[in-house]
Design a protein around this motif. Structure first.
Motif: not given
Length: 90
Positions: A13, A17, A28, A58, A72, A75-76, A79-80, A82, A84, A86
């Protein structure tokens, strides 16, 4: 799945990125959402980065790697950062 599957997925992952040159978002928001029909209901947490354009999304299923919910959440956050969004399904 092997014990180190989470680590392998996190490394892949991170490489994704980096390779795609995604830039970091500044802020976020997270909210609890429910998707329902007449026969079922799915609940989860939606995290959306503060970006000027609609972000890609995602969907994270926490039983996929037999991890716990807090993994998770991390992960969220990544992602945020970058850009993204989720949706973490319960």
């Amino acid at each position: 799945m092997p014990k180190n599957a989470n680590t392998s997925c996190a490394i892949l992952f991170g490489a994704f990125l980096f390779a795609n040159g995604l830039t970091a978002a500044q802020a976020q928001s997270t909210e609890r959402v429910t998707i329902s029909s007449s026969e079922w209901e799915i609940a989860g947490d939606l995290t959306i980065p503060d970006t000027s354009t609609p972000p890609p999304v995602a969907i994270l299923l926490h039983t996929m790697w037999r991890g716990n919910r807090s993994q998770y959440d991390m992960f969220a956050d990544v992602l945020s950062e970058h850009g993204i969004a989720s949706l973490r399904i319960d």
